[in-house]
Write a protein that holds these residues in place. Structure first.
Motif, PDB file in Angstrom:
ATOM      1  N   ALA A 108     -10.754  -4.942  -7.802  1.00 41.77           N
ATOM      2  CA  ALA A 108      -9.807  -5.608  -6.902  1.00 41.77           C
ATOM      3  C   ALA A 108      -8.397  -5.063  -7.109  1.00 41.77           C
ATOM      4  CB  ALA A 108      -9.837  -7.118  -7.141  1.00 41.77           C
ATOM      5  N   LEU A 109      -8.005  -4.873  -8.376  1.00 43.70           N
ATOM      6  CA  LEU A 109      -6.674  -4.330  -8.674  1.00 43.70           C
ATOM      7  C   LEU A 109      -6.529  -2.914  -8.135  1.00 43.70           C
ATOM      8  CD1 LEU A 109      -6.225  -5.554 -12.370  1.00 43.70           C
ATOM      9  CD2 LEU A 109      -5.027  -6.416 -10.347  1.00 43.70           C
ATOM     10  N   ALA A 110      -7.570  -2.092  -8.314  1.00 45.20           N
ATOM     11  CA  ALA A 110      -7.511  -0.698  -7.855  1.00 45.20           C
ATOM     12  C   ALA A 110      -7.395  -0.615  -6.341  1.00 45.20           C
ATOM     13  CB  ALA A 110      -8.749   0.051  -8.334  1.00 45.20           C
ATOM     14  N   LEU A 111      -8.159  -1.433  -5.646  1.00 46.77           N
ATOM     15  CA  LEU A 111      -8.123  -1.405  -4.175  1.00 46.77           C
ATOM     16  C   LEU A 111      -6.781  -1.915  -3.644  1.00 46.77           C
ATOM     17  CD1 LEU A 111     -11.753  -2.672  -3.452  1.00 46.77           C
ATOM     18  CD2 LEU A 111     -10.827  -0.429  -2.845  1.00 46.77           C
ATOM     19  N   ALA A 112      -6.241  -2.971  -4.266  1.00 49.83           N
ATOM     20  CA  ALA A 112      -4.944  -3.507  -3.832  1.00 49.83           C
ATOM     21  C   ALA A 112      -3.838  -2.489  -4.078  1.00 49.83           C
ATOM     22  CB  ALA A 112      -4.655  -4.812  -4.569  1.00 49.83           C
ATOM     23  N   GLN A 113      -3.905  -1.784  -5.192  1.00 51.52           N
ATOM     24  CA  GLN A 113      -2.906  -0.753  -5.481  1.00 51.52           C
ATOM     25  C   GLN A 113      -3.041   0.438  -4.529  1.00 51.52           C
ATOM     26  OE1 GLN A 113      -3.901  -0.221  -9.602  1.00 51.52           O
ATOM     27  NE2 GLN A 113      -2.394  -1.741 -10.327  1.00 51.52           N
ATOM     28  N   GLN A 114      -4.274   0.784  -4.196  1.00 55.02           N
ATOM     29  CA  GLN A 114      -4.497   1.860  -3.223  1.00 55.02           C
ATOM     30  C   GLN A 114      -3.907   1.498  -1.866  1.00 55.02           C
ATOM     31  OE1 GLN A 114      -8.655   2.853  -2.580  1.00 55.02           O
ATOM     32  NE2 GLN A 114      -8.189   4.161  -0.815  1.00 55.02           N
ATOM     33  N   LEU A 115      -4.099   0.253  -1.465  1.00 52.91           N
ATOM     34  CA  LEU A 115      -3.553  -0.219  -0.193  1.00 52.91           C
ATOM     35  C   LEU A 115      -2.035  -0.104  -0.190  1.00 52.91           C
ATOM     36  CD1 LEU A 115      -3.581  -1.722   2.521  1.00 52.91           C
ATOM     37  CD2 LEU A 115      -3.859  -3.863   1.248  1.00 52.91           C
ATOM     38  N   ALA A 116      -1.395  -0.539  -1.274  1.00 53.79           N
ATOM     39  CA  ALA A 116       0.073  -0.510  -1.344  1.00 53.79           C
ATOM     40  C   ALA A 116       0.619   0.913  -1.323  1.00 53.79           C
ATOM     41  CB  ALA A 116       0.535  -1.238  -2.607  1.00 53.79           C
ATOM     42  N   SER A 117      -0.068   1.834  -1.986  1.00 53.58           N
ATOM     43  CA  SER A 117       0.427   3.211  -2.061  1.00 53.58           C
ATOM     44  C   SER A 117       0.082   4.038  -0.832  1.00 53.58           C
ATOM     45  CB  SER A 117      -0.136   3.897  -3.307  1.00 53.58           C
ATOM     46  OG  SER A 117      -1.554   3.964  -3.251  1.00 53.58           O
ATOM     47  N   GLN A 118      -1.101   3.787  -0.246  1.00 55.51           N
ATOM     48  CA  GLN A 118      -1.553   4.608   0.877  1.00 55.51           C
ATOM     49  C   GLN A 118      -0.968   4.149   2.206  1.00 55.51           C
ATOM     50  OE1 GLN A 118      -5.778   5.243   0.685  1.00 55.51           O
ATOM     51  NE2 GLN A 118      -5.871   6.401   2.599  1.00 55.51           N
ATOM     52  N   TYR A 119      -0.720   2.835   2.331  1.00 56.85           N
ATOM     53  CA  TYR A 119      -0.215   2.301   3.607  1.00 56.85           C
ATOM     54  C   TYR A 119       0.977   1.369   3.331  1.00 56.85           C
ATOM     55  CZ  TYR A 119      -4.852   3.934   5.009  1.00 56.85           C
ATOM     56  OH  TYR A 119      -5.970   4.713   5.220  1.00 56.85           O
ATOM     57  N   PRO A 120       2.058   1.898   2.788  1.00 57.35           N
ATOM     58  CA  PRO A 120       3.194   1.042   2.384  1.00 57.35           C
ATOM     59  C   PRO A 120       3.877   0.325   3.543  1.00 57.35           C
ATOM     60  CG  PRO A 120       3.800   3.362   2.270  1.00 57.35           C
ATOM     61  CD  PRO A 120       2.318   3.322   2.502  1.00 57.35           C
ATOM     62  N   GLN A 121       3.787   0.869   4.737  1.00 52.15           N
ATOM     63  CA  GLN A 121       4.480   0.266   5.876  1.00 52.15           C
ATOM     64  C   GLN A 121       3.645  -0.777   6.609  1.00 52.15           C
ATOM     65  OE1 GLN A 121       7.683   1.013   6.219  1.00 52.15           O
ATOM     66  NE2 GLN A 121       7.381   2.389   4.475  1.00 52.15           N
ATOM     67  N   SER A 122       2.390  -0.920   6.240  1.00 50.20           N
ATOM     68  CA  SER A 122       1.513  -1.864   6.936  1.00 50.20           C
ATOM     69  C   SER A 122       1.755  -3.297   6.460  1.00 50.20           C
ATOM     70  CB  SER A 122       0.044  -1.486   6.679  1.00 50.20           C
ATOM     71  OG  SER A 122      -0.832  -2.491   7.135  1.00 50.20           O
ATOM     72  N   GLY A 123       1.607  -4.235   7.402  1.00 46.84           N
ATOM     73  CA  GLY A 123       1.693  -5.639   7.040  1.00 46.84           C
ATOM     74  C   GLY A 123       0.615  -6.032   6.048  1.00 46.84           C
ATOM     75  N   TRP A 124      -0.506  -5.335   6.096  1.00 44.74           N
ATOM     76  CA  TRP A 124      -1.598  -5.609   5.164  1.00 44.74           C
ATOM     77  C   TRP A 124      -1.219  -5.207   3.751  1.00 44.74           C
ATOM     78  CZ3 TRP A 124      -5.418  -8.696   6.431  1.00 44.74           C
ATOM     79  CH2 TRP A 124      -5.729  -8.874   7.787  1.00 44.74           C
ATOM     80  N   SER A 125      -0.268  -4.289   3.602  1.00 37.22           N
ATOM     81  CA  SER A 125       0.197  -3.890   2.282  1.00 37.22           C
ATOM     82  C   SER A 125       0.875  -5.053   1.569  1.00 37.22           C
ATOM     83  CB  SER A 125       1.167  -2.706   2.398  1.00 37.22           C
ATOM     84  OG  SER A 125       1.621  -2.305   1.126  1.00 37.22           O
ATOM     85  N   SER A 126       1.640  -5.839   2.321  1.00 37.47           N
ATOM     86  CA  SER A 126       2.304  -7.013   1.727  1.00 37.47           C
ATOM     87  C   SER A 126       1.272  -8.041   1.267  1.00 37.47           C
ATOM     88  CB  SER A 126       3.256  -7.647   2.747  1.00 37.47           C
ATOM     89  OG  SER A 126       4.286  -6.752   3.094  1.00 37.47           O
ATOM     90  N   ARG A 127       0.252  -8.229   2.074  1.00 33.34           N
ATOM     91  CA  ARG A 127      -0.810  -9.153   1.674  1.00 33.34           C
ATOM     92  C   ARG A 127      -1.543  -8.614   0.450  1.00 33.34           C
ATOM     93  NH1 ARG A 127      -4.181 -11.441   6.703  1.00 33.34           N
ATOM     94  NH2 ARG A 127      -5.073 -12.585   4.925  1.00 33.34           N
ATOM     95  N   GLY A 128      -1.676  -7.299   0.398  1.00 29.96           N
ATOM     96  CA  GLY A 128      -2.302  -6.686  -0.760  1.00 29.96           C
ATOM     97  C   GLY A 128      -1.484  -6.906  -2.025  1.00 29.96           C
ATOM     98  N   GLN A 129      -0.145  -6.878  -1.883  1.00 28.72           N
ATOM     99  CA  GLN A 129       0.727  -7.124  -3.026  1.00 28.72           C
ATOM    100  C   GLN A 129       0.552  -8.553  -3.539  1.00 28.72           C
ATOM    101  OE1 GLN A 129       2.454  -5.135  -4.754  1.00 28.72           O
ATOM    102  NE2 GLN A 129       3.130  -3.379  -3.543  1.00 28.72           N
ATOM    103  N   THR A 130       0.409  -9.488  -2.624  1.00 26.92           N
ATOM    104  CA  THR A 130       0.181 -10.881  -3.018  1.00 26.92           C
ATOM    105  C   THR A 130      -1.136 -11.012  -3.772  1.00 26.92           C
ATOM    106  OG1 THR A 130       1.391 -11.676  -1.068  1.00 26.92           O
ATOM    107  CG2 THR A 130      -0.063 -13.254  -2.173  1.00 26.92           C
ATOM    108  N   LEU A 131      -2.179 -10.382  -3.223  1.00 28.25           N
ATOM    109  CA  LEU A 131      -3.485 -10.424  -3.877  1.00 28.25           C
ATOM    110  C   LEU A 131      -3.416  -9.781  -5.265  1.00 28.25           C
ATOM    111  CD1 LEU A 131      -6.519 -11.161  -3.462  1.00 28.25           C
ATOM    112  CD2 LEU A 131      -6.847  -8.819  -2.651  1.00 28.25           C
ATOM    113  N   LEU A 132      -2.720  -8.661  -5.354  1.00 31.64           N
ATOM    114  CA  LEU A 132      -2.562  -7.962  -6.621  1.00 31.64           C
ATOM    115  C   LEU A 132      -1.888  -8.865  -7.649  1.00 31.64           C
ATOM    116  CD1 LEU A 132      -2.734  -5.191  -8.122  1.00 31.64           C
ATOM    117  CD2 LEU A 132      -0.450  -4.697  -7.226  1.00 31.64           C
ATOM    118  N   PHE A 133      -0.841  -9.562  -7.236  1.00 30.37           N
ATOM    119  CA  PHE A 133      -0.111 -10.472  -8.120  1.00 30.37           C
ATOM    120  C   PHE A 133      -1.009 -11.599  -8.620  1.00 30.37           C
ATOM    121  CE2 PHE A 133       2.460 -14.360  -8.587  1.00 30.37           C
ATOM    122  CZ  PHE A 133       3.338 -13.966  -9.596  1.00 30.37           C
TER     123      PHE A 133
END
Length: 343
Positions: free
Chosen positions: A304-329
Motif C-alpha cells: 500500500a505504501l509503495a503504490l501510494a508513493q508511486q501515485l504521488a511521484s508519477q502523477y503529482p498534478q492529479s487530484g488522486w495524488s492528494s488522496r494518495g497522500q492521505t492514504l499514505l499518511f
C-alpha cells in the motif's frame, strides 16, 4: 439440307413484338428500382437538435403522426418550401429508456412524414459536429439537474452518437462516441448495482454491464484517451460485490487496478487505478489481522505504501495524488482504513 419455313406469319410477328415490348418494360422497371435504391442510399441523412412534430402532410393543421426526439436520425426524401419530407424513427412509448437499446430499430417504428425545416443538422452543415456535440452537452447537463427535462439523458446519448454517425472523421467524433457509451454504461451500472445480486461476493453471480458500446470505442479509436477510458470502465465487471471480510476480493481487485495502471500509464484513469490498488492493499492490512495472518498484513502495508508513493511521484498534478497522500499518511500512522476498528 436445312429446311425452309418461309416468311414469318402476322401472328408470329405480333407475338415477337409483344415479347420485346414486355421485356423492355421489365428492364425499364428494373432500372427504375435500381435507380430508386441508389437514390435512397445517397439520400441526405441528418439529426435533430430539437424535438419535432411529424405531420401527415406539409401543413401544421394536418394530422400529427408523432414526435421525433432530439438526436433521432432523419432521412430526407423531399423538400417543399419550409417543409421537409423525411423518414424518421419514433421511440416506443412502452420503452422507458429507448436510447439505451443498442439497435434503435428494435425499439420504435419508422414513419414517413413532414417536419418544419428547422433544427436539422446535415453532413453539409458548417460546424455540424460541434453543433450536435454542444446540443448533447446541453442535454447531459439538463439530465444532471434535479428537475431536469424528462428523457434528457437519452437525448444526450443519441446526440453524442449522431456526432460519430454523421461526422465519423471529425475531431470530436471519438470523444462523442465515448460520451455516448459512458452515459449508457452509467445507467446500466446503476441498474445492475441496485439489484440484490450486486451484494454477492463473486462478480459472476450478478448481471454484467453490457460492454459492446465501450468495446466499439476501443475498436474505432485505438490509442486515444477515449479508448483508454473505455478500457477502464470494463474493470467494473471484474469487481466483487460485498467483500464479506474475505481477502480474496481486495487481492483480486488490487491486481486488476495495478495491471491497468501498468498497461495504460498515459490514461487519464491511471492515477485513479493506482489509488484503487493502494486502497485495496490498505484494506488488506486489517483483513489479514482479523485472520491472524500478520506476515501478510505487513506485506499488504508495504505494498500500500509503495503504490501510494508511486501515485504521488508519477502523477503529482492529479487530484488522486492528494488522496494518495492521505492514504499514505494513514497507513504510516497505523490508522485502519477498512472495517469498524477504532483506536
Amino acid at each position: 439440307m436445312d429446311s425452309f419455313h418461309g416468311p414469318p406469319t402476322r401472328a408470329t410477328l405480333e407475338t415477337e413484338i409483344h415479347t420485346a415490348v414486355k421485356t423492355t418494360a421489365l428492364l425499364a422497371v428494373a432500372a427504375l428500382v435500381i435507380l430508386g435504391n441508389s437514390f435512397l442510399l445517397a439520400a441526405d441523412r441528418g439529426a435533430l437538435v430539437r424535438e419535432a412534430v411529424i405531420y401527415l402532410s406539409p401543413d401544421a393543421s394536418s394530422s400529427k403522426l408523432g414526435n421525433v426526439e432530439r438526436g433521432r436520425e432523419v432521412v430526407l426524401l423531399q423538400k417543399s418550401r419550409n417543409w421537409l419530407h423525411v423518414e424518421a424513427l419514433l421511440g416506443s412509448a412502452r420503452t422507458p429508456d429507448p436510447a439505451f437499446v443498442e439497435d434503435e430499430e428494435r425499439e420504435g417504428k419508422t414513419v414517413s412524414g413532414w417536419i418544419l425545416d428547422a433544427g436539422v443538422v446535415w453532413a453539409s452543415t458548417p460546424n455540424g459536429d460541434r453543433i450536435l456535440f454542444g446540443a448533447a452537452a446541453d442535454s447531459e447537463e439538463e439530465a444532471s439537474r434535479r428537475h431536469g427535462r424528462r428523457g434528457a439523458a437519452q437525448d444526450a446519448l443519441r446526440l453524442y452518437h449522431r456526432v460519430y454517425d454523421v461526422f465519423p472523421t471529425a475531431p470530436l467524433s471519438g470523444e462523442a462516441l465515448y460520451r455516448a457509451a459512458d452515459i449508457k454504461w452509467q445507467i446500466e451500472k446503476s441498474d445492475v448495482m441496485s439489484r440484490p445480486s450486486a451484494r454477492e461476493k463473486e462478480n459472476y453471480l450478478r448481471a454484467g454491464i453490457d460492454e459492446e458500446a465501450m468495446k466499439r470505442v476501443m475498436k474505432k479509436f485505438p490509442g486515444t484517451k477515449w479508448a483508454e477510458l473505455a478500457a477502464f470502465h470494463l474493470l467494473d465487471n471484474k469487481l466483487c460485490g460485498d467483500w464479506q471480510g474475505s481477502p480474496k476480493c481486495p487481492e483480486k481487485e488490487s491486481e486488476v487496478y495495478e495491471k491497468y495502471a501498468k498497461e495504460h500509464p498515459q490514461s487519464p484513469a491511471a492515477p485513479e487505478a493506482l489509488y484503487n490498488a493502494a486502497s485495496r492493499q490498505a484494506a488488506l492490512i486489517e483483513i489479514y489481522k482479523t485472520q491472524e495472518q500478520l506476515k501478510k498484513s505487513g506485506e499488504a502495508r508495504n505494498r500500500a505504501l509503495a503504490l501510494a508513493q508511486q501515485l504521488a511521484s508519477q502523477y503529482p498534478q492529479s487530484g488522486w495524488s492528494s488522496r494518495g497522500q492521505t492514504l499514505l499518511f494513514l497507513v504510516q500512522q497505523g490508522v485502519p482504513t477498512y472495517g469498524n476498528a477504532v483506536q
